[in-house]
Motif scaffolding. Structure first.
Motif, mmCIF file in Angstrom:
data_model
loop_
_atom_site.group_PDB
_atom_site.id
_atom_site.type_symbol
_atom_site.label_atom_id
_atom_site.label_comp_id
_atom_site.label_asym_id
_atom_site.label_seq_id
_atom_site.Cartn_x
_atom_site.Cartn_y
_atom_site.Cartn_z
ATOM 1 N N GLY A 2 4.588 -10.885 6.253
ATOM 2 C CA GLY A 2 3.576 -11.325 7.199
ATOM 3 C C GLY A 2 2.142 -11.117 6.757
ATOM 4 O O GLY A 2 1.203 -11.493 7.475
ATOM 5 N N GLU A 3 1.940 -10.552 5.575
ATOM 6 C CA GLU A 3 0.588 -10.305 5.076
ATOM 7 C C GLU A 3 0.307 -11.240 3.906
ATOM 8 O O GLU A 3 1.042 -11.274 2.921
ATOM 9 C CB GLU A 3 0.452 -8.853 4.610
ATOM 10 C CG GLU A 3 -0.943 -8.503 4.130
ATOM 11 C CD GLU A 3 -1.051 -7.047 3.681
ATOM 12 O OE1 GLU A 3 -2.124 -6.692 3.151
ATOM 13 O OE2 GLU A 3 -0.068 -6.297 3.836
ATOM 14 N N LYS A 4 -0.776 -12.008 4.013
ATOM 15 C CA LYS A 4 -1.141 -12.926 2.948
ATOM 16 C C LYS A 4 -1.812 -12.180 1.800
ATOM 17 O O LYS A 4 -2.505 -11.184 2.018
ATOM 18 C CB LYS A 4 -2.076 -14.016 3.486
ATOM 19 C CG LYS A 4 -1.401 -14.954 4.476
ATOM 20 C CD LYS A 4 -2.340 -16.072 4.907
ATOM 21 C CE LYS A 4 -1.625 -17.019 5.871
ATOM 22 N NZ LYS A 4 -2.511 -18.127 6.315
ATOM 23 N N ASP A 22 -0.752 -3.526 -10.891
ATOM 24 C CA ASP A 22 0.461 -4.285 -10.583
ATOM 25 C C ASP A 22 0.659 -5.400 -11.603
ATOM 26 O O ASP A 22 -0.290 -5.847 -12.266
ATOM 27 C CB ASP A 22 0.386 -4.886 -9.179
ATOM 28 C CG ASP A 22 1.757 -4.975 -8.513
ATOM 29 O OD1 ASP A 22 2.777 -5.054 -9.241
ATOM 30 O OD2 ASP A 22 1.811 -4.965 -7.279
ATOM 31 N N THR A 23 1.904 -5.844 -11.722
ATOM 32 C CA THR A 23 2.263 -6.972 -12.571
ATOM 33 C C THR A 23 3.071 -7.950 -11.739
ATOM 34 O O THR A 23 4.039 -7.558 -11.069
ATOM 35 C CB THR A 23 3.094 -6.526 -13.793
ATOM 36 O OG1 THR A 23 2.307 -5.621 -14.574
ATOM 37 C CG2 THR A 23 3.488 -7.710 -14.658
ATOM 38 N N LEU A 50 5.938 -5.716 -10.034
ATOM 39 C CA LEU A 50 6.413 -4.519 -10.726
ATOM 40 C C LEU A 50 5.295 -3.473 -10.714
ATOM 41 O O LEU A 50 4.589 -3.276 -11.693
ATOM 42 C CB LEU A 50 6.835 -4.860 -12.155
ATOM 43 C CG LEU A 50 7.543 -3.757 -12.946
ATOM 44 C CD1 LEU A 50 8.834 -3.322 -12.267
ATOM 45 C CD2 LEU A 50 7.832 -4.206 -14.375
ATOM 46 N N PRO A 51 5.141 -2.776 -9.588
ATOM 47 C CA PRO A 51 4.062 -1.791 -9.486
ATOM 48 C C PRO A 51 4.346 -0.500 -10.242
ATOM 49 O O PRO A 51 3.429 0.253 -10.560
ATOM 50 C CB PRO A 51 3.972 -1.530 -7.985
ATOM 51 C CG PRO A 51 5.355 -1.826 -7.475
ATOM 52 C CD PRO A 51 5.875 -2.942 -8.323
ATOM 53 N N ASN A 52 5.632 -0.232 -10.512
ATOM 54 C CA ASN A 52 6.018 0.989 -11.213
ATOM 55 C C ASN A 52 7.272 0.713 -12.036
ATOM 56 O O ASN A 52 7.699 -0.438 -12.154
ATOM 57 C CB ASN A 52 6.255 2.121 -10.200
ATOM 58 C CG ASN A 52 7.244 1.706 -9.111
ATOM 59 O OD1 ASN A 52 8.354 1.247 -9.393
ATOM 60 N ND2 ASN A 52 6.842 1.851 -7.848
ATOM 61 N N ASP A 62 0.814 -1.215 0.000
ATOM 62 C CA ASP A 62 0.000 0.000 0.000
ATOM 63 C C ASP A 62 0.846 1.263 0.000
ATOM 64 O O ASP A 62 0.383 2.331 -0.419
ATOM 65 C CB ASP A 62 -0.936 0.020 1.221
ATOM 66 C CG ASP A 62 -2.008 -1.053 1.137
ATOM 67 O OD1 ASP A 62 -2.317 -1.477 0.007
ATOM 68 O OD2 ASP A 62 -2.512 -1.468 2.183
ATOM 69 N N ASP A 63 2.091 1.152 0.486
ATOM 70 C CA ASP A 63 2.955 2.317 0.583
ATOM 71 C C ASP A 63 3.820 2.517 -0.663
ATOM 72 O O ASP A 63 4.658 3.419 -0.708
ATOM 73 C CB ASP A 63 3.860 2.201 1.815
ATOM 74 C CG ASP A 63 4.713 0.934 1.792
ATOM 75 O OD1 ASP A 63 4.334 -0.017 1.073
ATOM 76 O OD2 ASP A 63 5.750 0.897 2.488
#
Length: 417
Positions: A343-345, A379-380, A314-316, A3-4
């Motif tokens: 730690g996040e699924k 996202d890719t 590859l978000p950017n 998210d960041d």
């Protein structure tokens, strides 16, 4: 998740192409080196704006397109990884970013903006390099796109680029005598009289090409000593013993490591068995035989793939993010990617009906091997299965055949209503 992390700004207006002398300087030397000949049909007097649809076999396609539209400006649709570490340059030369095989209304708006500005919108509708030098699947949306833009539609079909630098081994064979045909297939007025289905049929007919058939017909000799290396990535199943994932290649030889049978790739791009029957002399025929076998598995409900995978995001255009390990499942329900990052699924699902094809890479960036990439609009994900008993080519074929089967079922259901 992530998210960041900033996302690539798809909505930023495409610039009018700058640095034209640089684009020409980067394109013409290779065109001259390969003695490429561009033939123009129904192009007399045609000026921008228009929609240019190009086939896709190698990076050389972009250079030929630059020469074909000279001296006019154009904006090219380019995949997100093409912008990697050079976003400023690609935006300056007029590129528009796209994540492959996504329904992207923003892209339509960007292309419309280019057309309304009076320039050429260049689209590679196959959305990937051809795996064996023949036409890849074209989206049904092309007809709607043409009707929406209300400008002439032109095709640019290149011949020889796959033979010169095939997707499975990108080494330049230094082929001389490549060809391209640039053809206006619709005027703006002709589009008004055609249905979407009629437009799609004509585009498909114009997009027919077969690079290996072209090579043989024109007597193009390729004496590159390693001309078969990498071909086993496409031809993953042995037609002699039917074993999958046991093919290998070296030099000019394609081999099944299960039964030991070998085929030589000749200087004219054909296959010839070292001993016994030559099951397929024409490489695309072998590929289509594999497709039929995959379709049989789909129809019998037997197609299934599951593997531990490594995943990059590859978000950017700044660089890849290592998401670590996960699992990928591909079956009658479509794709299911599951993993955990910090730690996040996370879960990515791609139902069968949402993908008419998918993009794959062989030995992508020399990192972890072959991969499948799946996309959202933000996202890719580059997904690398572990082990050796798999083929991303088969996964791509299965994606297409699962989709085809699903569309056939829906059509039959609609006809019964």
């Amino acid at each position: 998740m992530l998210d960041d992390v900033k996302r690539f700004d798809m909505s930023k207006r495409p610039r009018r192409q700058r640095l034209l002398p640089l684009a020409w300087a980067l394109s013409y030397p290779d065109i001259i080196k390969h003695k490429n000949k561009i033939t123009k049909v129904n192009m007399k007097g045609l000026k921008p704006p228009y929609l240019l649809l190009c086939n896709h076999n190698a990076f050389m396609d972009f250079k030929v397109a630059t020469a074909a539209v000279f001296p006019h400006r154009a904006n090219y649709v380019v995949a997100i990884d093409g912008f990697l570490k050079r976003e400023g340059l690609l935006r300056a030369v007029g590129c528009i970013c796209k994540r492959k095989f996504t329904n992207d209304i923003v892209l339509i708006k960007q292309l419309k903006y280019v057309i309304d500005r009076g320039d050429i919108a260049v689209v590679y509708p196959e959305a990937r390099y051809s795996l064996c030098g023949t036409t890849a699947v074209l989206p049904e949306s092309l007809g709607k796109l043409a009707k929406l833009f209300k400008v002439p539609v032109v095709t640019l079909i290149c011949h020889g680029h796959h033979v010169n630098s095939p997707f499975w081994n990108l080494t330049d064979r230094k082929l001389k005598g490549t060809q391209a045909t640039m053809k206006q297939i619709f005027t703006a007025d002709e589009l008004k009289t055609k249905s979407v289905e009629e437009i799609n049929d004509i585009i498909r007919n114009e997009f027919y090409y077969d690079d290996f058939a072209w090579q043989k017909e024109n007597g193009i000799v390729v004496d590159f000593p390693k001309r078969a290396e990498g071909l086993h990535k496409v031809l993953y199943q042995c037609p002699n013993c039917k074993a999958e994932y046991k093919m290998s290649s070296e030099g000019k030889i394609l081999r099944c490591d299960a039964c030991g049978k070998e085929w030589e790739m000749t200087e004219l791009g054909e296959l010839r068995a070292a001993k016994g029957k030559t099951e397929f002399s024409h490489i695309p025929d072998w590929y289509e035989w594999e497709r039929k076998n995959v379709r049989r598995e789909v129809d019998d409900g037997k197609y299934y793939f599951h593997s531990a995978v490594r995943v990059d995001s590859l978000p950017n255009a700044d660089g890849y993010i290592d998401l670590g390990k996960g699992t990928l499942t591909h079956d009658k329900n479509g794709f299911l990617l599951e993993g955990e990052y910090k730690g996040e699924k996370y879960v990515l699902e791609k139902p069968v009906a949402s993908l008419y094809s998918c993009h794959i890479e062989y030995e992508y960036l020399g990192k972890y091997g072959d991969c499948v990439d799946l996309n959202t609009n933000t996202d890719t994900y580059y997904i690398y299965p572990e082990g050796k008993d798999f083929s991303v080519t088969k996964i791509a074929l299965a994606t297409e055949e699962l989709y085809n089967a699903e569309m056939e079922r829906k059509k039959q259901a609609d006809e019964k209503k």
